[in-house]
Design an enzyme around this catalytic site. Structure first.
Site, PDB file in Angstrom:
ATOM      1  N   HIS A  93      17.057  40.066  69.830  1.00 18.29           N
ATOM      2  CA  HIS A  93      18.050  40.371  70.854  1.00 18.29           C
ATOM      3  C   HIS A  93      17.432  41.157  72.019  1.00 18.29           C
ATOM      4  O   HIS A  93      17.962  41.122  73.138  1.00 18.29           O
ATOM      5  CB  HIS A  93      19.219  41.164  70.259  1.00 18.29           C
ATOM      6  CG  HIS A  93      20.150  40.310  69.451  1.00 18.29           C
ATOM      7  ND1 HIS A  93      20.797  40.769  68.335  1.00 18.29           N
ATOM      8  CD2 HIS A  93      20.529  39.016  69.598  1.00 18.29           C
ATOM      9  CE1 HIS A  93      21.537  39.794  67.836  1.00 18.29           C
ATOM     10  NE2 HIS A  93      21.389  38.722  68.589  1.00 18.29           N
ATOM     11  N   ARG A 139      15.443  42.943  48.534  1.00 15.88           N
ATOM     12  CA  ARG A 139      16.387  43.579  49.455  1.00 15.88           C
ATOM     13  C   ARG A 139      15.687  44.154  50.674  1.00 15.88           C
ATOM     14  O   ARG A 139      16.263  44.197  51.771  1.00 15.88           O
ATOM     15  CB  ARG A 139      17.182  44.650  48.714  1.00 15.88           C
ATOM     16  CG  ARG A 139      18.246  44.061  47.800  1.00 15.88           C
ATOM     17  CD  ARG A 139      18.772  45.060  46.758  1.00 15.88           C
ATOM     18  NE  ARG A 139      19.045  46.378  47.278  1.00 15.88           N
ATOM     19  CZ  ARG A 139      20.264  46.915  47.387  1.00 15.88           C
ATOM     20  NH1 ARG A 139      21.324  46.223  47.023  1.00 15.88           N
ATOM     21  NH2 ARG A 139      20.418  48.146  47.824  1.00 15.88           N
ATOM     22  N   ARG A 165      17.591  41.865  65.540  1.00 12.07           N
ATOM     23  CA  ARG A 165      17.747  42.829  66.622  1.00 12.07           C
ATOM     24  C   ARG A 165      16.541  42.812  67.570  1.00 12.07           C
ATOM     25  O   ARG A 165      16.709  42.938  68.791  1.00 12.07           O
ATOM     26  CB  ARG A 165      17.961  44.233  66.058  1.00 12.07           C
ATOM     27  CG  ARG A 165      19.319  44.412  65.393  1.00 12.07           C
ATOM     28  CD  ARG A 165      20.442  44.240  66.409  1.00 12.07           C
ATOM     29  NE  ARG A 165      21.747  44.456  65.814  1.00 12.07           N
ATOM     30  CZ  ARG A 165      22.722  43.549  65.795  1.00 12.07           C
ATOM     31  NH1 ARG A 165      22.519  42.348  66.326  1.00 12.07           N
ATOM     32  NH2 ARG A 165      23.886  43.826  65.264  1.00 12.07           N
ATOM     33  N   SER A 198       6.836  50.896  47.366  1.00  6.75           N
ATOM     34  CA  SER A 198       5.637  51.360  46.660  1.00  6.75           C
ATOM     35  C   SER A 198       4.392  51.252  47.519  1.00  6.75           C
ATOM     36  O   SER A 198       3.397  51.937  47.281  1.00  6.75           O
ATOM     37  CB  SER A 198       5.438  50.547  45.383  1.00  6.75           C
ATOM     38  OG  SER A 198       5.146  49.190  45.702  1.00  6.75           O
ATOM     39  N   SER A 232      17.406  51.473  46.091  1.00  3.38           N
ATOM     40  CA  SER A 232      18.545  51.340  47.013  1.00  3.38           C
ATOM     41  C   SER A 232      18.423  52.228  48.245  1.00  3.38           C
ATOM     42  O   SER A 232      18.670  51.782  49.367  1.00  3.38           O
ATOM     43  CB  SER A 232      19.856  51.646  46.290  1.00  3.38           C
ATOM     44  OG  SER A 232      20.134  50.656  45.327  1.00  3.38           O
ATOM     45  N   ASP A 258      17.541  49.984  62.782  1.00  2.00           N
ATOM     46  CA  ASP A 258      18.637  49.929  63.751  1.00  2.00           C
ATOM     47  C   ASP A 258      18.541  51.084  64.747  1.00  2.00           C
ATOM     48  O   ASP A 258      18.821  50.911  65.937  1.00  2.00           O
ATOM     49  CB  ASP A 258      19.988  49.976  63.033  1.00  2.00           C
ATOM     50  CG  ASP A 258      20.600  48.591  62.859  1.00  2.00           C
ATOM     51  OD1 ASP A 258      19.985  47.597  63.265  1.00  2.00           O
ATOM     52  OD2 ASP A 258      21.721  48.506  62.328  1.00  2.00           O
ATOM     53  N   GLU A 304      15.864  50.797  50.667  1.00  2.00           N
ATOM     54  CA  GLU A 304      16.324  49.564  51.299  1.00  2.00           C
ATOM     55  C   GLU A 304      17.420  49.845  52.333  1.00  2.00           C
ATOM     56  O   GLU A 304      17.416  49.265  53.420  1.00  2.00           O
ATOM     57  CB  GLU A 304      16.818  48.605  50.207  1.00  2.00           C
ATOM     58  CG  GLU A 304      15.699  48.185  49.266  1.00  2.00           C
ATOM     59  CD  GLU A 304      16.172  47.952  47.834  1.00  2.00           C
ATOM     60  OE1 GLU A 304      15.324  47.647  46.981  1.00  2.00           O
ATOM     61  OE2 GLU A 304      17.387  48.098  47.556  1.00  2.00           O
TER      62      GLU A 304
END
Length: 197
Positions: free
Chosen positions: A73, A59, A70, A101, A161, A172, A164
Site C-alpha cells: 500500500h 502464524r 501494508r 527462536s 502467541s 503495523d 506472533e
C-alpha cells in the site's frame, strides 16, 4: 435459563475479560522493551529498497503477509517468499524475516541467500544470539517468548502467541510511521487496494 447456566455465562465473560486484559498487558510490556531506533533504521531501509520480501512460517508467516500488504500500500514492490510470483531477490532489496527462536531452517536459509545476493535482512526475533540475527543487517528484537518457552515466565499465553501478535502490531506501527512521514493521503493508499476480491 437456569441460575447455574447464568452463573456459568457470567464466569466465562469474566474469564474472557481477564484474558483480554492479560494479553493487552503483555503487549504493553513488549512495547516498553522494543528498541525504537532499530525499527526506525529498518524503516529507512524499507523506504530505499527497490523491492521488499517477507518470510516466516506458521502464524509468524501469516502476520508478515499482513505486513506485506501494508508495504504494498506504500507503493513498494512487495513479495511473499514462496508465492509463485515472487521474483529473485537482488542487491539493495530487503528481506523481512521473522522467527521467534531465530533458528527456523526455512527462514534462516532465505536470510542467508538474501545476504549473499547483497540484500538487506531485517530479522525479527526474540533471540539476539540466533543464526537469523547473525545474518541480519538490522535485528529487531521482540521481548516475547518463543513457541517452545513453556515456563510461562515471559508470557502466560500459549506457545509463541505473544511474538506472533507482536509481529502484527510492530509492523503495523512501522507502516503507520512510514505512511505518516510520506505525506501520502489515505485515498492514495486506497488506490492500490485489491479490487479483485
Amino acid at each position: 435459563m437456569s441460575a447455574s447456566t447464568s452463573d456459568t455465562h457470567g464466569e466465562n465473560a469474566a474469564q474472557f475479560g481477564d484474558a483480554a486484559d492479560l494479553i493487552i498487558g503483555e503487549h504493553a510490556k513488549v512495547l516498553q522493551g522494543v528498541d525504537a531506533a532499530s525499527w526506525e533504521r529498518a524503516g529507512a531501509l524499507l523506504v530505499d529498497a527497490p523491492a521488499v520480501f517477507t518470510i516466516g512460517t506458521g502464524r509468524s508467516g501469516l502476520a508478515l503477509q499482513m505486513a506485506a500488504m501494508r508495504f504494498m500500500h506504500l507503493g513498494k514492490a512487495t513479495h511473499v517468499v514462496g508465492e509463485t510470483t515472487a521474483p529473485a531477490i537482488g542487491a539493495g532489496d530487503v528481506l523481512v524475516a521473522a522467527s521467534g527462536s531465530g533458528s527456523t531452517k526455512r527462514v534462516v536459509t532465505a536470510a542467508r541467500t538474501a545476504s549473499e545476493q547483497g540484500a538487506h535482512v531485517l530479522a525479527i526475533t526474540t533471540n539476539p544470539d540466533s543464526d537469523l540475527a547473525g545474518l541480519a543487517t538490522e535485528t529487531l528484537l521482540v521481548p516475547a517468548a518463543d513457541k517452545q518457552d513453556f515456563e510461562g515466565t515471559t508470557s502466560a499465553q500459549y506457545a509463541g502467541s505473544l511474538f506472533e501478535q507482536s509481529l502484527l502490531i510492530l509492523t503495523d506501527a512501522l507502516f503507520h510511521v512510514l505512511w505518516q512521514t510520506s505525506g501520502t493521503q489515505a485515498q492514495e493508499l486506497w488506490r492500490l487496494h485489491a479490487n479483485l476480491e
